[in-house]
Design an enzyme around this catalytic site. Structure first.
Site, PDB file in Angstrom:
ATOM      1  N   ASP A  74      48.144 -42.271  33.828  1.00  0.00           N
ATOM      2  CA  ASP A  74      49.255 -43.067  34.367  1.00  0.00           C
ATOM      3  C   ASP A  74      50.511 -42.882  33.521  1.00  0.00           C
ATOM      4  OD1 ASP A  74      47.618 -44.273  32.485  1.00  0.00           O
ATOM      5  OD2 ASP A  74      47.948 -46.312  33.190  1.00  0.00           O
ATOM      6  N   TYR A 128      35.803 -33.870  43.182  1.00  0.00           N
ATOM      7  CA  TYR A 128      35.815 -32.817  44.203  1.00  0.00           C
ATOM      8  C   TYR A 128      34.450 -32.207  44.469  1.00  0.00           C
ATOM      9  CZ  TYR A 128      40.833 -33.305  44.191  1.00  0.00           C
ATOM     10  OH  TYR A 128      42.103 -33.808  44.310  1.00  0.00           O
ATOM     11  N   LYS A 140      41.666 -40.505  31.535  1.00  0.00           N
ATOM     12  CA  LYS A 140      41.702 -41.963  31.639  1.00  0.00           C
ATOM     13  C   LYS A 140      40.461 -42.498  30.916  1.00  0.00           C
ATOM     14  CE  LYS A 140      43.605 -45.716  33.528  1.00  0.00           C
ATOM     15  NZ  LYS A 140      44.972 -46.196  33.287  1.00  0.00           N
ATOM     16  N   ASP A 159      45.540 -32.274  40.383  1.00  0.00           N
ATOM     17  CA  ASP A 159      46.011 -32.125  41.760  1.00  0.00           C
ATOM     18  C   ASP A 159      47.279 -32.949  41.955  1.00  0.00           C
ATOM     19  OD1 ASP A 159      46.214 -31.616  44.429  1.00  0.00           O
ATOM     20  OD2 ASP A 159      44.324 -32.548  45.007  1.00  0.00           O
ATOM     21  N   ASP A 180      51.510 -31.663  41.880  1.00  0.00           N
ATOM     22  CA  ASP A 180      52.413 -31.876  43.018  1.00  0.00           C
ATOM     23  C   ASP A 180      53.674 -32.618  42.580  1.00  0.00           C
ATOM     24  OD1 ASP A 180      50.447 -30.715  44.638  1.00  0.00           O
ATOM     25  OD2 ASP A 180      50.855 -32.076  46.287  1.00  0.00           O
TER      26      ASP A 180
END
Ligand code: NAI
Ligand code: MG
Length: 335
Positions: free
Chosen positions: A203, A122, A170, A227, A231
């Site tokens: 994941d 970002y 990750k 983010d 959601d």
């Protein structure tokens, strides 16, 4: 307690006044209103005037509606909320998902995503090669940003009686960037022996978020994964109409519903004010340190939904308007 209220665009003008009504009923809060957003940009040529930033800084607390940002570049326009988060140095984004009695929600779910709010992809350092065949984006992870967000996650765990923090990364594929995030977060966890710490690859975390959201308590992540995962989690909370968030720094906070300006229902008076009301409750809990008052607001929302009162996004049958639903919440606050 001073609050800078920025309704901005679309249903921000409908749900934020509802949240302010609720806040005024439970707390002595001095309201200052300020402007920002797309409509303001169209009239004034800037989406976020300096006066708004100055007022937000002076108040230290902001309640923001939603900005209707176009999906194409417009000369002079930028996302006011992204800029405001930067200006106020709110370095963590808190996205709780809790069960409320609506059909789409998952009973028992009660988790809090604590997302780093200032860096990762970002930082928006993107580049397109001269021949336009290769695009790159820079992912930035720093020790200082990871330390402060990790400390906040573990402090919140202690303060709110939670028992587990799951670090999501990750690092197997990105051993330098996510590796640093993981290492620093684990270092900070050493200072909190009372809290159980574990880690998941992002994941795998996504899989478990769908399969069994009840296994999560606090989820600590870099910006992008947070983010997306938050959601996903919001779906278990009953949807966008109920999903609140708080951007938190040291002594500053911006509360905002997760949803956008919802042009499709703007001006109809049917938007669900719950996400905005619960965002105001997050200000009470985490910024103004009034957890009992926050709990009263959340309980009033719960009672209202449990009694079958709802807006059209929950169920079109028997739906109340934004203001009628808010009236019910206010009635239940008195109980
Ligand atoms: P959206 O969240 O505005 O709407 C998605 C769908 O959910 C729509 O069908 C809408 O009617 C419904 N919905 C959202 N909130 C609701 C509520 N409180 N009550 C009832 N129904 C609700 O997302 P969308 O349509 O992708 O974006 C619309 C605009 O909002 C865009 O310009 C986008 O840039 C902006 N946006 C702004 C955000 C912010 O200011 N933080 C966040 C997300 C989007
Ligand atoms: Mg998002």
């Amino acid at each position: 307690m001073e609050l800078c209220v920025i309704e901005a665009d679309g249903i921000g003008r409908e749900v934020i006044p509802a949240a302010v009504r609720v806040l005024k009923k439970v707390a002595q809060v001095e309201i200052h209103t300020a402007q920002a957003g797309w409509d303001y940009f169209e009239q004034n040529g800037t989406p976020l005037p300096d006066e708004t930033i100055a007022l937000a800084k002076r108040c230290g607390a902001v309640l923001f509606g939603a900005a209707a940002s176009p999906h194409y570049p417009v000369e002079g326009y930028y996302s006011p909320i992204v800029r405001l988060r930067r200006a106020l140095q709110v370095y963590a984004n808190l996205r709780p998902t809790r069960y409320y009695p609506v059909p789409a929600a998952r009973p028992g779910v009660d988790l809090l995503v604590v997302r780093e709010n200032t860096e990762d992809l970002y930082v928006q350092h993107e580049e397109l090669s001269a021949d336009q065949q290769t695009a790159t984006a820079e992912k930035v992870i720093t020790r200082v940003a990871t330390e402060r967000v990790a400390r906040m996650a573990f402090d919140l765990a202690l303060r709110s009686g939670r028992s587990k923090v799951t670090i999501v990364h990750k690092a197997n594929v990105l051993p330098q960037s996510d590796g640093l995030f993981r290492r620093v977060a684990l270092e900070i966890s050493e200072y909190y022996p009372e809290i159980f710490t574990d880690e998941l690859l992002v994941d795998t975390a996504a899989y478990w978020m769908v399969k069994d959201p009840l296994r999560f308590d606090i989820v600590l992540t870099p910006n992008l994964y947070g983010d997306i995962l938050s959601d996903m989690a919001a779906a278990w909370g009953g949807g966008l109409g109920l999903a609140p968030s708080l951007n938190l720094g040291d002594g500053v906070a911006i509360a905002e519903p997760v949803h956008g300006s919802a042009r499709d229902i703007t001006g109809k008076g049917i938007a669900n004010p719950t996400a905005a009301i619960l965002s105001a409750a997050l200000l009470l809990r985490y910024h103004w340190h009034q957890p009992e008052v926050a709990a009263r607001v959340e309980e009033a929302v719960r009672m209202t939904l449990k009694a079958g009162h709802h807006t059209a996004d929950i169920n079109p049958d028997g739906a109340l308007s934004t203001s009628a639903f808010t009236d019910k919440v206010l009635e239940n606050l008195g109980k």
